[in-house]
Design a protein around this motif. Structure first.
Motif, PDB file in Angstrom:
ATOM      1  N   LEU B  18     -53.940 -15.896  16.351  1.00 59.08           N
ATOM      2  CA  LEU B  18     -54.034 -14.919  17.428  1.00 59.08           C
ATOM      3  C   LEU B  18     -55.488 -14.722  17.841  1.00 59.08           C
ATOM      4  CD1 LEU B  18     -52.713 -12.872  19.204  1.00 59.08           C
ATOM      5  CD2 LEU B  18     -52.678 -11.259  17.342  1.00 59.08           C
ATOM      6  N   LEU B  19     -56.350 -14.658  16.857  1.00 55.00           N
ATOM      7  CA  LEU B  19     -57.760 -14.442  17.129  1.00 55.00           C
ATOM      8  C   LEU B  19     -58.307 -15.545  18.024  1.00 55.00           C
ATOM      9  CD1 LEU B  19     -59.973 -12.525  16.473  1.00 55.00           C
ATOM     10  CD2 LEU B  19     -60.602 -13.918  14.533  1.00 55.00           C
ATOM     11  N   VAL B  22     -57.605 -15.004  21.589  1.00 55.73           N
ATOM     12  CA  VAL B  22     -58.481 -14.000  22.193  1.00 55.73           C
ATOM     13  C   VAL B  22     -59.866 -14.575  22.458  1.00 55.73           C
ATOM     14  CG1 VAL B  22     -59.619 -11.805  21.793  1.00 55.73           C
ATOM     15  CG2 VAL B  22     -57.224 -12.066  21.230  1.00 55.73           C
ATOM     16  N   TRP B  26     -62.587 -14.832  25.519  1.00 51.84           N
ATOM     17  CA  TRP B  26     -63.854 -14.115  25.345  1.00 51.84           C
ATOM     18  C   TRP B  26     -65.041 -14.985  25.747  1.00 51.84           C
ATOM     19  CZ3 TRP B  26     -65.005 -11.229  20.072  1.00 51.84           C
ATOM     20  CH2 TRP B  26     -66.091 -10.381  20.257  1.00 51.84           C
ATOM     21  N   ARG B  27     -65.008 -16.259  25.293  1.00 50.24           N
ATOM     22  CA  ARG B  27     -66.185 -17.109  25.461  1.00 50.24           C
ATOM     23  C   ARG B  27     -66.137 -17.854  26.782  1.00 50.24           C
ATOM     24  NH1 ARG B  27     -69.486 -17.150  21.181  1.00 50.24           N
ATOM     25  NH2 ARG B  27     -70.872 -17.688  22.880  1.00 50.24           N
ATOM     26  N   ARG B  28     -67.322 -18.076  27.338  1.00 49.78           N
ATOM     27  CA  ARG B  28     -67.404 -18.783  28.608  1.00 49.78           C
ATOM     28  C   ARG B  28     -67.702 -20.262  28.425  1.00 49.78           C
ATOM     29  NH1 ARG B  28     -69.185 -15.366  32.899  1.00 49.78           N
ATOM     30  NH2 ARG B  28     -68.837 -13.212  32.351  1.00 49.78           N
ATOM     31  N   ASN B 108     -62.817 -10.816  35.469  1.00 49.03           N
ATOM     32  CA  ASN B 108     -64.011 -10.872  34.625  1.00 49.03           C
ATOM     33  C   ASN B 108     -63.661 -10.699  33.152  1.00 49.03           C
ATOM     34  OD1 ASN B 108     -64.251  -8.158  33.641  1.00 49.03           O
ATOM     35  ND2 ASN B 108     -64.895  -7.538  35.684  1.00 49.03           N
ATOM     36  N   VAL B 109     -64.604 -11.099  32.316  1.00 47.98           N
ATOM     37  CA  VAL B 109     -64.278 -11.266  30.894  1.00 47.98           C
ATOM     38  C   VAL B 109     -63.869  -9.944  30.248  1.00 47.98           C
ATOM     39  CG1 VAL B 109     -65.237 -11.879  28.671  1.00 47.98           C
ATOM     40  CG2 VAL B 109     -65.697 -13.303  30.635  1.00 47.98           C
ATOM     41  N   ALA B 110     -64.636  -8.885  30.530  1.00 44.63           N
ATOM     42  CA  ALA B 110     -64.313  -7.604  29.900  1.00 44.63           C
ATOM     43  C   ALA B 110     -62.904  -7.165  30.287  1.00 44.63           C
ATOM     44  CB  ALA B 110     -65.330  -6.555  30.314  1.00 44.63           C
ATOM     45  N   ALA B 111     -62.584  -7.299  31.577  1.00 41.37           N
ATOM     46  CA  ALA B 111     -61.260  -6.879  32.023  1.00 41.37           C
ATOM     47  C   ALA B 111     -60.188  -7.758  31.400  1.00 41.37           C
ATOM     48  CB  ALA B 111     -61.183  -6.937  33.541  1.00 41.37           C
ATOM     49  N   LEU B 113     -60.239  -9.219  28.587  1.00 41.36           N
ATOM     50  CA  LEU B 113     -60.029  -8.857  27.187  1.00 41.36           C
ATOM     51  C   LEU B 113     -59.155  -7.611  27.065  1.00 41.36           C
ATOM     52  CD1 LEU B 113     -63.538  -9.642  25.787  1.00 41.36           C
ATOM     53  CD2 LEU B 113     -61.404 -10.698  25.112  1.00 41.36           C
ATOM     54  N   VAL B 114     -59.397  -6.653  27.941  1.00 43.60           N
ATOM     55  CA  VAL B 114     -58.551  -5.459  27.907  1.00 43.60           C
ATOM     56  C   VAL B 114     -57.107  -5.821  28.238  1.00 43.60           C
ATOM     57  CG1 VAL B 114     -58.154  -3.236  28.977  1.00 43.60           C
ATOM     58  CG2 VAL B 114     -60.468  -3.942  28.424  1.00 43.60           C
ATOM     59  N   ALA B 117     -55.487  -7.267  25.291  1.00 49.61           N
ATOM     60  CA  ALA B 117     -55.069  -6.227  24.350  1.00 49.61           C
ATOM     61  C   ALA B 117     -53.718  -5.646  24.770  1.00 49.61           C
ATOM     62  CB  ALA B 117     -56.123  -5.136  24.300  1.00 49.61           C
TER      63      ALA B 117
ATOM     64  N   GLU C 295     -68.997  -6.864  27.946  1.00 47.04           N
ATOM     65  CA  GLU C 295     -68.128  -7.972  27.542  1.00 47.04           C
ATOM     66  C   GLU C 295     -68.041  -8.048  26.020  1.00 47.04           C
ATOM     67  OE1 GLU C 295     -69.199 -11.913  28.987  1.00 47.04           O
ATOM     68  OE2 GLU C 295     -68.868 -11.096  30.980  1.00 47.04           O
ATOM     69  N   ALA C 298     -66.082  -5.169  24.813  1.00 44.41           N
ATOM     70  CA  ALA C 298     -64.655  -5.326  25.098  1.00 44.41           C
ATOM     71  C   ALA C 298     -64.049  -6.274  24.074  1.00 44.41           C
ATOM     72  CB  ALA C 298     -64.458  -5.867  26.508  1.00 44.41           C
ATOM     73  N   VAL C 302     -61.028  -5.424  21.519  1.00 44.30           N
ATOM     74  CA  VAL C 302     -59.776  -6.161  21.318  1.00 44.30           C
ATOM     75  C   VAL C 302     -59.572  -6.471  19.839  1.00 44.30           C
ATOM     76  CG1 VAL C 302     -58.516  -8.248  21.879  1.00 44.30           C
ATOM     77  CG2 VAL C 302     -59.843  -7.114  23.612  1.00 44.30           C
ATOM     78  N   LEU C 305     -58.270  -3.420  18.299  1.00 46.95           N
ATOM     79  CA  LEU C 305     -56.874  -3.165  18.677  1.00 46.95           C
ATOM     80  C   LEU C 305     -55.947  -4.137  17.947  1.00 46.95           C
ATOM     81  CD1 LEU C 305     -55.437  -1.294  20.818  1.00 46.95           C
ATOM     82  CD2 LEU C 305     -54.957  -3.427  21.946  1.00 46.95           C
TER      83      LEU C 305
END
Lengths: 716, 231, 320, 161
Positions: B18-19, B22, B26-28, B108-111, B113-114, B117, C295, C298, C302, C305
């Motif tokens: 799972l990680l 994610v 997360w990474r570009r 975008n990355v932050a969004a 990731l949310v 979740a 980032e 966030a 995650v 969470l």
């Protein structure tokens, strides 16, 4: 001996007396007379509430007081809690109000940045343009409008009285009557300064429309409930709720919840709040933000838990959703606001969001059958209501003092008040400490309790709890983090550093009556912060009265907060003492290594060698919030406008660059604008129906009547 | 294998699995993403191996070995090559940096990731009734497979570079495979073999497509494909 | 419990306050060695502090009590945290109040105090630093509380001694995915809270990239010594907290003085190892842009969470 | 990351062995410092030659930091102002303010010939005078530019290490 009845009678009597005093007394003593009556009324409310919290129940039916149903009062510990909170806030604010309405001070009270659109307060205006400030005191000498007017002074006690009495209502008609009285009185008070500022009128319009839409929903919902239950007294409703079909119960809950959450200022029905609270005179804002919004929560508890007897999980998930949305959205908008009172208003939206989140969690736990946990969540929510009332009233009063002393609400132009208004600044700092939910503030205790309830909620079965609780914890944490940024901004930019405008530079400390009112509230904040355990038994009784659980959520006899069923405990008094002792010890130890006592030297600010930094170079509230605004760009959707004017000779040489940024309330833009546009479109189309002929209108009436009768005949 | 150790190992493998999904969001840097994909393949193989070892089904161990070779070895290798070709073929005058990185994803990355979740929470809520049918360690981990499916799907939606999309597709497929393993202790080897071939085929097709796109547009931004539309 | 408990609390505070500068010195030394330099020695931060405490205190004009109080509050708050967290012993007189949420909030109190002090100076840099610091602090909060939530699930309580004692009793918990994810999330949050690379560069001289340093540009002499000591103590306490949660072995659950001494020695060793790893990692990483920090946070959100959710659907923890 | 690790292992320590401690008596003001010196650099108008050498002095080879010297971002944090260059008109007042902003005891070190006597730029139209004319200088480091070793030696007389 039951003290509730006489105390309630005193509340009613003093409200009438206060209204008469405010309306008839000569201008010189008017604020004092009305204020004394209001304070007395508040004290009576505290007495009644405390007696009810002590376990006294009280019920009375006065058939003669009103035609048809009469007035029915019923007081239990739940109403007692809200009456006590409202009463306490009323006492302090009434004392404050006497000073606020008195003439004097450097400037006339209640005058705001008249030439500015409050809605666009996050815009690119900056300090230093003193020419913009309204200098002419419109209402300086006169006493016939503004807060000192006959009308405002007469309505004030009525508003306070109605608020204290709303929780005492024992039947639908009495409740609605008092509710409407409260709404109308608050509307009149919001409009008190409409001559000074045009924005007041628009705020009043929004408030009037939304509060009355809420009333209609409430009326329909409760009427449906009463019709189905076969009686309109709360006892009858309680008895009848059990046998009602789930659909009806759901409908009643949703309709009343919409009305109550709107009154509590929850997003998305919050639109009136950031308008009305800043525009109302400051002591009225304090009453509205610290007492009136609570009654929305009271309504939710009374109808949802007590009268309907709880409900399925989806009711409460709905509430938790609204609470979470409101908590994050409210504090985010507060982070963007640079109008001090608007910031506080949005913070109210956030805190009530947290309260409703806790209420929803309590309902969810109850629906899942975990009564002790439900009781804990509800106790946390109620404690937060109390805490929020204390610190928010204090903050609004302090903001009112600033407004009175400087004529400014715009943080970008304030600053340096710490030196000129030390007591007000200190009191504001105390309130802010409560609002940021950090120890040793009072807000921390209730948010800690709320988090405890959610953390322990994992034992509750069901996917909903498992999915919702982590999100709820994250929401509370995010709102607490943002609240810290918000109040660092309010305190640091508004009160610290140096004055950013001439108005802020001329501020003088407020009169003693205002300081006394604020000191009362500050004492409440401190007591709630240090010995919250004293409220334990009262909270237990209130929770029990709401029918959520018979278990004690908090252990008795503790100064701190000690959960009754788990090992978690918090001792704020010891933490505060440890912090004070630690600070003193560090201060002492830090002096030891110095070989000789070096005197503290005053030095000019480090300016990178380039000449003294002026106040214009200091960070303003807008610039303070800029990183957060960038981070939440997608949510806030700021509107930005750069306007470059080149010189005439060449397009490459720039003469002037104008930069403007506005952070609008996005929910308002996306939800209300289209709605309002649709309504006005409909109205335009309906205009064709009205030809101006009276006969035509009468014809419509007749047609309507006939249609209704026909429908009845058909048997619908 | 004792029950406790089995459960612990299975959970660790699922956690890593799972990680990885994610981290893909997360990474570009695409090179890192491809490496993470290889780790995820290994975790998938580990899940199969642990299940096979516990239930003493040797066929499953064979499948695990096959899955490991294909998903932790062959597919990442192919992607790596595609990436290197892009970097080398571009020469010094091209914007190599943007080719090797997901510079501006659609979300975008932050969004994202949310969103990831929330997808995990959704998967958990959805899978609960299934878990309740037969709560063994394997079925309890079912939401992991489901969440990886959803996250892979989301990566497909949210990413611009063709290669990142291939990775999203592979993550999606890994999730499906993991769900199959966890729910039914694996599918018959023959089916798994067929699916794996399909995947290989799909990757090869996308590989060719990537190369063609690079030739035609000089980049692998899928939004460039809009230019092919008539309108 | 009684006497040893009090000794344990005092010892924790003393070790954190005395050892924090040494930890910073050690980390600078590790970094220097990796960069091919000789380094100033482990005790250099103490030399700095001694010198600063002897220097003349300076109050810039226009600053008020907030500016003077903030360093004191920063150190005092961190010392209270050091007393609460069961770094060396779980049974102390304060273990009833040692709540994880309270610990997080007390650390945030120091941040808020320093941000207010930065605004109090009224300079552009002070405001800039305060604004950035509060932005990061606001975003760290959800991560850190969710990680707290995750680590509190197995023990059923946010009481730190209970969590630590529970983990000591059930060692398998530390290897469960939920716990690992929670610790990983906590590590990122700690980096952000203490202003380390990649969130902030503690050694920067460039005002435009500063976060924490910009807030404290006006402090001099003893005030500066306290600010530095405060941030060093924060780092030490947070690393100690991570070490205690991830590897609680050695923390004294009984009352014997010998065990306590052993626990303190182990604590120093664990924190030193973590510090070495952190310093080494900082050599390899660059600071990210301020607006890329969300980032990072966030991502750690995650992780936290997943830790919470994972503890529902993964059975890994054999103790339950 | 692997590459960097190999590089670190291959390079090892590049700092040269510390030369013996300078014999010169430490200043009375420097005795207070006890082995810790924070330095704020002020470029009062130099050609940047001295800055490059200062940079080298704090680089891995000379490693001034091992003697307890550290560069800081604000004169409030500093014990020593390291001033370079002839003082130009625009930098005269900022230089005085920088020195005034430092908490006592504060030391001024003039680095390079220009700082001592305006060097090549003496009599230039934009030059106000040497550093000595503006503020009281405690230690001077001659050279155009001075060698990093000389700068390090001067700083070591302050730290006493």
């Amino acid at each position: 001996m039951n003290a509730v009845g006489p105390a309630l009678a005193a509340v009613g009597g003093l409200a009438v007396a206060g209204a008469l005093a405010g309306g008839l007394a000569p201008a010189r003593v008017r604020p004092l007379a009305a204020g004394l009556c209001t304070a007395g009324l508040g004290a009576a409310g505290v007495v009644a509430g405390a007696a009810a919290l002590g376990g006294a129940r009280y019920g009375v039916w006065l058939p003669g007081l009103l035609p048809l149903a009469g007035v029915r009062l019923a007081v239990d510990p739940l109403s007692g809690l809200f009456m006590a909170v409202t009463g306490a806030v009323t006492v302090a604010v009434a004392v404050y109000g006497v000073g606020y309405a008195s003439p004097g001070g450097g400037m006339h009270g209640g005058r705001g940045p008249g030439d500015e659109d409050a809605a666009g307060s996050a815009g690119g205006r900056h300090a230093g343009s003193d020419a913009h400030e309204p200098r002419d005191a419109l209402a300086a000498g006169g006493g016939d409008h503004g807060v000192r007017s006959r009308g405002a002074q007469a309505v004030g006690p009525v508003f306070a009285g109605a608020m204290v009495l709303v929780p005492a209502a024992g039947s639908v008609s009495t409740f609605l009557l008092l509710w409407e009285l409260m709404a109308l009185a608050s509307l009149l008070l919001v409009l008190a300064e409409h001559r000074e500022r045009p924005t007041v009128r628009s705020a009043g319009l929004w408030y009037a429309v939304m509060t009355h839409l809420g009333l209609v929903l409430l009326l329909v919902g409760l009427a449906l409930f009463a019709a189905r239950a076969g009686g309109e007294s709360f006892a009858a409703l309680r008895a009848g709720a059990g046998g009602m079909p789930a659909g009806v119960r759901g409908t009643v809950f949703v309709m009343t919840a919409l009305a109550f959450t709107s009154k509590a200022g929850l997003a998305p029905l919050h639109a009136w709040l950031p308008r009305a609270h800043p525009e109302a005179p400051s002591h009225v804002s304090a009453l509205m933000s610290a007492a009136m919004v609570n009654l929305g929560v009271y309504g939710l508890l009374r109808v949802g838990f007590d009268l309907l007897g709880g409900g399925p999980a989806w009711w409460w998930l709905l509430l938790m959703g609204a609470g979470a949305l409101s908590a994050v959205y409210g504090i985010l908008q507060a982070a963007m606001a640079s109008d001090l009172k608007r910031l506080l208003a949005y913070s109210t939206s956030e805190n009530l969001g947290l309260v409703v989140l806790g209420t929803g969690a309590a309902g969810l736990f109850r629906a899942a059958g975990d009564r002790p946990l439900a009781a804990l969540a509800l106790a946390a929510a109620l404690l937060h209501v109390v805490n929020h009332a204390a610190f928010k009233a204090l903050l609004f009063c302090a903001a009112g003092s600033v407004l009175r002393a400087t004529g400014l609400r715009d943080l970008d132009r304030l600053g340096g008040l710490r030196a000129r208004m030390p007591v007000t600044a200190g009191l504001f700092a105390l309130g802010a400490l409560g609002a940021v939910a950090l120890p040793p503030g009072n807000g921390f205790v209730s948010e800690w309790l709320l988090l405890q309830a959610l953390v322990h909620g994992l034992a509750v079965p069901g996917a909903a709890a498992a999915v919702v609780l982590p999100v709820a914890v994250a929401v509370i944490a995010l709102s607490a983090g943002l609240a810290a940024a918000v109040f660092v901004k309010a305190l640091g930019v508004g009160f610290f550093a140096r004055p950013r405008s001439a108005g802020a530079g001329r501020a003088v400390e407020s009169p003693p009556a205002m300081l006394a009112g604020m000191a009362l509230l500050a004492a409440c904040c401190a007591a709630l912060a240090l010995v919250p355990g004293a409220l334990g038994p009262a909270l237990t009784r209130a929770v029990r009265a709401a029918g959520v659980g018979t278990e004690k959520p908090l252990a008795d006899g503790e100064l701190g907060v000690h959960l009754a069923h788990t090992s978690a405990a918090l001792h704020p008094l010891w933490v505060a003492l440890a912090l004070v002792a630690g600070t003193a010890a560090v201060a002492g130890l830090a002096r030891l290594p110095a070989r000789r006592r070096a005197r503290r030297r005053d030095a000019r600010l480090w300016d990178c060698g380039g000449g003294a930094p002026t106040a214009r170079m200091a960070y303003t509230a807008t610039s303070f919030a800029e990183p957060l605004q960038r981070v939440f760009d997608d949510v806030l959707a700021p509107e930005q406008d750069v306007d470059v004017t080149p010189v005439r000779e060449s397009a490459y040489l720039v003469e002037r660059v104008r930069f403007q940024r506005l952070v609008p309330d996005r929910i308002e833009h996306r939800l209300y604008r289209p709605l309002l546009a649709a309504v006005s479109g409909l109205a335009d189309r309906a205009r064709g129906l009205g030809g101006g002929s009276v006969h035509l209108y009468l014809g419509y009436g007749l047609f309507g009547l006939v249609a209704v009768l026909a429908a009845l005949v058909v048997g619908w | 294998m004792s029950h406790g150790v089995y459960a612990q190992l299975l959970d660790l493998a699922c956690g890593v699995f799972l990680l990885c999904a994610v981290v893909v969001l997360w990474r570009r840097e695409l090179a890192v993403v491809v490496r993470v994909l290889a780790v995820q393949g290994a975790a998938l193989a580990a899940i199969a191996a642990v299940l096979g070892g516990h239930e003493r089904r040797w066929g499953l161990l064979v499948v695990a070995a096959g899955v490991g070779v294909l998903r932790a070895g062959v597919l990442p290798y192919l992607l790596r090559r595609a990436l290197d070709v892009g970097a080398v073929g571009g020469g010094p005058y091209r914007e190599d940096v943007s080719e090797g990185r997901e510079t501006r994803p659609v979300v975008n990355v932050a969004a994202s990731l949310v969103v990831a979740a929330l997808l995990v929470l959704l998967a958990y809520a959805v899978a609960r009734p299934l878990v309740a049918l037969d709560p063994t360690p394997a079925t309890r981990a079912l939401p992991v497979g489901l969440s990886v499916v959803l996250i892979g799907f989301f990566a497909l939606v949210a990413r611009r570079r063709a290669l990142a999309q291939v990775v999203g597709f592979l993550v999606l497929d890994n999730g499906i495979t993991a769900t199959a393993f966890l729910a039914a202790s694996g599918v018959p080897p023959i089916v798994e073999l067929g699916v794996s071939f399909d995947v290989l085929l799909a990757v090869l097709v996308l590989y060719v497509l990537t190369a063609r796109m690079r030739a035609a547009f000089g980049g692998t931004d899928l939004d460039d494909l809009r230019e092919l539309s008539d309108r | 419990m009684s006497a040893t408990g009090y000794v344990a609390v005092a010892a924790q505070v003393a070790v954190v306050a005395g050892g924090a500068p040494l930890l910073t010195g050690w980390m600078r030394q590790v970094r220097a060695r990796l960069e091919g330099r000789a380094g100033a020695g482990v005790v250099q931060p103490w030399r700095d502090a001694r010198k600063l405490l002897r220097k003349e205190p300076v109050s810039p004009t226009g600053t008020g009590p907030a500016f003077r109080l903030a360093p004191l509050l920063l150190v005092a708050g961190t010392a209270v945290v050091a007393a609460l967290v069961p770094l060396a012993a779980t049974r102390t007189p304060v273990s009833g109040s040692a709540d994880l949420i309270l610990v997080v909030a007390l650390l945030a109190l120091g941040t808020v105090a320093l941000a207010l002090a930065g605004l109090d100076t009224g300079t552009a840099f002070g405001g800039m630093g305060a604004s950035r610091e509060m932005t990061i602090a606001a975003l760290v909060e959800p991560t850190i509380l969710l990680a707290v939530f995750a680590v509190s699930i197995p023990a059923g309580s946010t009481n730190l001694p209970a969590i630590v004692a529970g983990t000591i009793d059930h060692p398998a918990r530390t290897a469960s995915p939920a716990e690992l994810l929670a610790v990983a999330a906590l590590v990122v949050a700690v980096l952000a809270e203490t202003g380390r690379i990649p969130v902030d560069n503690p050694a920067t001289h460039l005002e435009l990239t500063m976060v924490h340093e910009a807030m404290v540009l006006e402090y001099a002499g003893p005030d500066l010594a306290l600010v530095e000591l405060g941030s060093q103590m924060r780092l030490a306490v947070l690393l100690g907290l991570v070490a205690t949660l991830a590897a609680p072995w050695g923390v004294a659950t009984g009352g014997s003085p010998a065990l306590l001494a052993l626990a303190l020695a182990l604590l120093v060793a664990k924190v030193a190892v973590l510090g070495t790893a952190l310093a080494a990692a900082e050599v390899f990483r660059a600071k990210v842009r301020l607006f890329k920090v969300p980032e990072l946070l966030a991502g750690s959100f995650v992780l936290a969470l997943l830790a919470v959710v994972g503890s529902y659907f993964l059975t890994g923890e054999a103790g339950r | 990351m692997g590459g960097l690790l190999r590089k670190i292992r291959g390079t090892g320590r590049v700092a040269e062995a510390a030369p013996p401690r300078p014999e010169a008596d430490p200043l009375p003001a420097a005795r207070e410092l006890g082995g810790s010196v924070q330095v704020r650099c002020v470029d009062a108008g130099s050609c940047n030659g001295c800055e490059i050498e200062i940079g080298n002095a704090f680089g891995p080879v000379y490693d001034a930091e091992r003697y307890g010297v550290r560069l800081v971002a604000s004169p409030r944090h500093a014990d020593v102002a390291l001033v370079t260059g002839p003082v130009t008109r625009n930098m005269a007042e900022p230089l005085r303010r920088t020195v005034a902003a430092m908490p006592q005891p504060a030391i001024v070190v003039a680095v390079g010939d220009c700082a001592l006597d305006c060097g090549e730029f003496a009599g230039g139209y934009g030059v106000e005078g040497s550093v000595v004319d503006m503020v009281s200088v405690d230690v001077s480091v001659p050279g155009c530019p001075p060698e990093p070793a000389a700068i390090v030696t001067a700083l070591r007389t302050l730290t006493g290490r």
